[in-house]
Design a protein around this motif. Structure first.
Motif, PDB file in Angstrom:
ATOM      1  N   ASN A 135       0.818  -1.217   0.000  1.00 27.22           N
ATOM      2  CA  ASN A 135       0.000   0.000   0.000  1.00 27.22           C
ATOM      3  C   ASN A 135       0.855   1.271   0.000  1.00 27.22           C
ATOM      4  O   ASN A 135       0.317   2.380   0.058  1.00 27.22           O
ATOM      5  CB  ASN A 135      -0.924   0.012   1.219  1.00 27.22           C
ATOM      6  CG  ASN A 135      -1.941  -1.110   1.166  1.00 27.22           C
ATOM      7  OD1 ASN A 135      -2.497  -1.394   0.117  1.00 27.22           O
ATOM      8  ND2 ASN A 135      -2.161  -1.774   2.285  1.00 27.22           N
ATOM      9  N   TYR A 136       2.176   1.114  -0.077  1.00 26.88           N
ATOM     10  CA  TYR A 136       3.098   2.245  -0.013  1.00 26.88           C
ATOM     11  C   TYR A 136       4.092   2.167  -1.173  1.00 26.88           C
ATOM     12  O   TYR A 136       4.352   1.101  -1.722  1.00 26.88           O
ATOM     13  CB  TYR A 136       3.878   2.240   1.306  1.00 26.88           C
ATOM     14  CG  TYR A 136       3.015   2.443   2.531  1.00 26.88           C
ATOM     15  CD1 TYR A 136       2.897   3.694   3.117  1.00 26.88           C
ATOM     16  CD2 TYR A 136       2.321   1.384   3.108  1.00 26.88           C
ATOM     17  CE1 TYR A 136       2.113   3.897   4.244  1.00 26.88           C
ATOM     18  CE2 TYR A 136       1.526   1.568   4.236  1.00 26.88           C
ATOM     19  CZ  TYR A 136       1.426   2.822   4.797  1.00 26.88           C
ATOM     20  OH  TYR A 136       0.646   3.020   5.907  1.00 26.88           O
ATOM     21  N   SER A 137       4.665   3.305  -1.523  1.00 28.13           N
ATOM     22  CA  SER A 137       5.761   3.347  -2.479  1.00 28.13           C
ATOM     23  C   SER A 137       6.894   4.164  -1.872  1.00 28.13           C
ATOM     24  O   SER A 137       6.649   5.161  -1.189  1.00 28.13           O
ATOM     25  CB  SER A 137       5.312   3.956  -3.816  1.00 28.13           C
ATOM     26  OG  SER A 137       4.914   5.305  -3.641  1.00 28.13           O
ATOM     27  N   LEU A 138       8.122   3.716  -2.108  1.00 28.84           N
ATOM     28  CA  LEU A 138       9.297   4.387  -1.539  1.00 28.84           C
ATOM     29  C   LEU A 138       9.765   5.469  -2.503  1.00 28.84           C
ATOM     30  O   LEU A 138      10.141   5.191  -3.643  1.00 28.84           O
ATOM     31  CB  LEU A 138      10.406   3.367  -1.288  1.00 28.84           C
ATOM     32  CG  LEU A 138      11.630   3.866  -0.534  1.00 28.84           C
ATOM     33  CD1 LEU A 138      11.247   4.368   0.852  1.00 28.84           C
ATOM     34  CD2 LEU A 138      12.661   2.752  -0.416  1.00 28.84           C
ATOM     35  N   SER A 139       9.757   6.718  -2.036  1.00 33.18           N
ATOM     36  CA  SER A 139      10.095   7.844  -2.914  1.00 33.18           C
ATOM     37  C   SER A 139      11.593   8.039  -3.086  1.00 33.18           C
ATOM     38  O   SER A 139      12.029   8.721  -4.015  1.00 33.18           O
ATOM     39  CB  SER A 139       9.468   9.135  -2.367  1.00 33.18           C
ATOM     40  OG  SER A 139       9.966   9.431  -1.071  1.00 33.18           O
ATOM     41  N   ASN A 140      12.397   7.471  -2.192  1.00 31.93           N
ATOM     42  CA  ASN A 140      13.854   7.656  -2.296  1.00 31.93           C
ATOM     43  C   ASN A 140      14.590   6.321  -2.112  1.00 31.93           C
ATOM     44  O   ASN A 140      15.181   6.065  -1.064  1.00 31.93           O
ATOM     45  CB  ASN A 140      14.354   8.693  -1.281  1.00 31.93           C
ATOM     46  CG  ASN A 140      14.067   8.293   0.157  1.00 31.93           C
ATOM     47  OD1 ASN A 140      13.131   7.534   0.442  1.00 31.93           O
ATOM     48  ND2 ASN A 140      14.868   8.784   1.084  1.00 31.93           N
ATOM     49  N   PRO A 141      14.596   5.467  -3.140  1.00 30.39           N
ATOM     50  CA  PRO A 141      15.278   4.170  -3.014  1.00 30.39           C
ATOM     51  C   PRO A 141      16.803   4.269  -3.047  1.00 30.39           C
ATOM     52  O   PRO A 141      17.489   3.270  -2.861  1.00 30.39           O
ATOM     53  CB  PRO A 141      14.753   3.383  -4.217  1.00 30.39           C
ATOM     54  CG  PRO A 141      14.402   4.434  -5.217  1.00 30.39           C
ATOM     55  CD  PRO A 141      13.921   5.611  -4.432  1.00 30.39           C
ATOM     56  N   THR A 142      17.345   5.467  -3.272  1.00 32.91           N
ATOM     57  CA  THR A 142      18.794   5.668  -3.270  1.00 32.91           C
ATOM     58  C   THR A 142      19.135   6.848  -2.361  1.00 32.91           C
ATOM     59  O   THR A 142      18.262   7.635  -1.985  1.00 32.91           O
ATOM     60  CB  THR A 142      19.327   5.950  -4.688  1.00 32.91           C
ATOM     61  OG1 THR A 142      18.718   7.158  -5.176  1.00 32.91           O
ATOM     62  CG2 THR A 142      19.008   4.811  -5.634  1.00 32.91           C
ATOM     63  N   GLY A 143      20.408   6.966  -2.023  1.00 38.40           N
ATOM     64  CA  GLY A 143      20.833   8.077  -1.174  1.00 38.40           C
ATOM     65  C   GLY A 143      22.338   8.088  -1.022  1.00 38.40           C
ATOM     66  O   GLY A 143      23.067   7.335  -1.681  1.00 38.40           O
ATOM     67  N   SER A 144      22.830   8.940  -0.139  1.00 37.60           N
ATOM     68  CA  SER A 144      24.267   9.062   0.097  1.00 37.60           C
ATOM     69  C   SER A 144      24.510   9.351   1.573  1.00 37.60           C
ATOM     70  O   SER A 144      23.773  10.131   2.185  1.00 37.60           O
ATOM     71  CB  SER A 144      24.852  10.177  -0.764  1.00 37.60           C
ATOM     72  OG  SER A 144      26.252  10.282  -0.571  1.00 37.60           O
ATOM     73  N   LEU A 145      25.522   8.701   2.144  1.00 43.43           N
ATOM     74  CA  LEU A 145      25.897   8.891   3.542  1.00 43.43           C
ATOM     75  C   LEU A 145      27.402   9.087   3.637  1.00 43.43           C
ATOM     76  O   LEU A 145      28.122   8.963   2.642  1.00 43.43           O
ATOM     77  CB  LEU A 145      25.485   7.668   4.379  1.00 43.43           C
ATOM     78  CG  LEU A 145      23.993   7.357   4.487  1.00 43.43           C
ATOM     79  CD1 LEU A 145      23.780   5.993   5.131  1.00 43.43           C
ATOM     80  CD2 LEU A 145      23.279   8.428   5.296  1.00 43.43           C
TER      81      LEU A 145
END
Length: 197
Positions: A135-145
């Motif tokens: 019921n959800y979608s992930l808006s940021n499947p990538t990122g940087s740390l």
């Protein structure tokens, strides 16, 4: 659910239909989902000229996935292990509706395997899991740390080399260590002596 009501009043008459509730067949994402409308009544200046023929109605509508963002994090450092792998935690709890079970995961990769501070970690493969994840979608499947790789403590072991008595305590040993397989690290020592000659 919300439903827009219409009726078959005479054109020009002031008659508005309303309902006390409208509910989807289930809470889950889907296309053309059935909606049950109940508690229908009418109001307006001309409503006294009409009676309510039906207090219920039905229709269909879609439920689309709710977009949520993950917060990615990791420990401030890890010990050198010869790889670029980074352990990343993903948290979506702030966007998940009360009562739903949704978790997130992702993978991380350091820019290189070597010891250093302020190293860039690329986050990818963000995904949702759990009973209600569809019921959800992930808006940021990538990122940087950013994180650090600290030096691995190395332990050296010595194997003694037997020899014939020569009136000296000088010894010869073979050294080995627990460096990561494939790394070019050699242990050496300045002296090795027997307890007595």
């Amino acid at each position: 659910a919300s439903a827009v009501l219409s009726n078959d009043k005479i054109d020009g008459d002031d008659v508005t239909s309303s309902s006390t509730d409208a509910t989807f067949e289930s809470k889950n994402v889907g296309v053309g989902k059935a909606i049950t409308v109940g508690g229908i009544s009418i109001s307006g200046a001309d409503s006294g000229n009409y009676t309510v023929a039906n207090t219920t109605a039905s229709t269909t509508a879609d439920i689309t996935a709710l977009g949520i963002a993950a917060t990615y994090s990791m420990s401030s450092s890890r010990v050198y292990d010869g790889s670029t792998a980074a352990t990343v935690a993903a948290d979506v709890s702030s966007g998940v509706l009360s009562g739903d079970t949704v978790t997130a995961s992702a993978t991380g990769v350091f820019d290189n395997k070597n010891v250093g501070t302020g190293k860039t970690v690329t986050v990818s493969g963000g995904a949702l899991a759990g009973t209600d994840s569809s019921n959800y979608s992930l808006s940021n499947p990538t990122g940087s740390l950013s994180s650090a790789i600290t030096a691995k403590p190395i332990t050296t072991a010595a194997t003694g080399d037997s020899r014939t008595y020569n009136a000296l305590t000088t010894a010869s040993v073979l050294l080995s260590n627990d460096a990561i397989d494939g790394d070019d690290v050699t242990s050496s020592s300045t002296d090795a002596t027997f307890e007595s000659k």
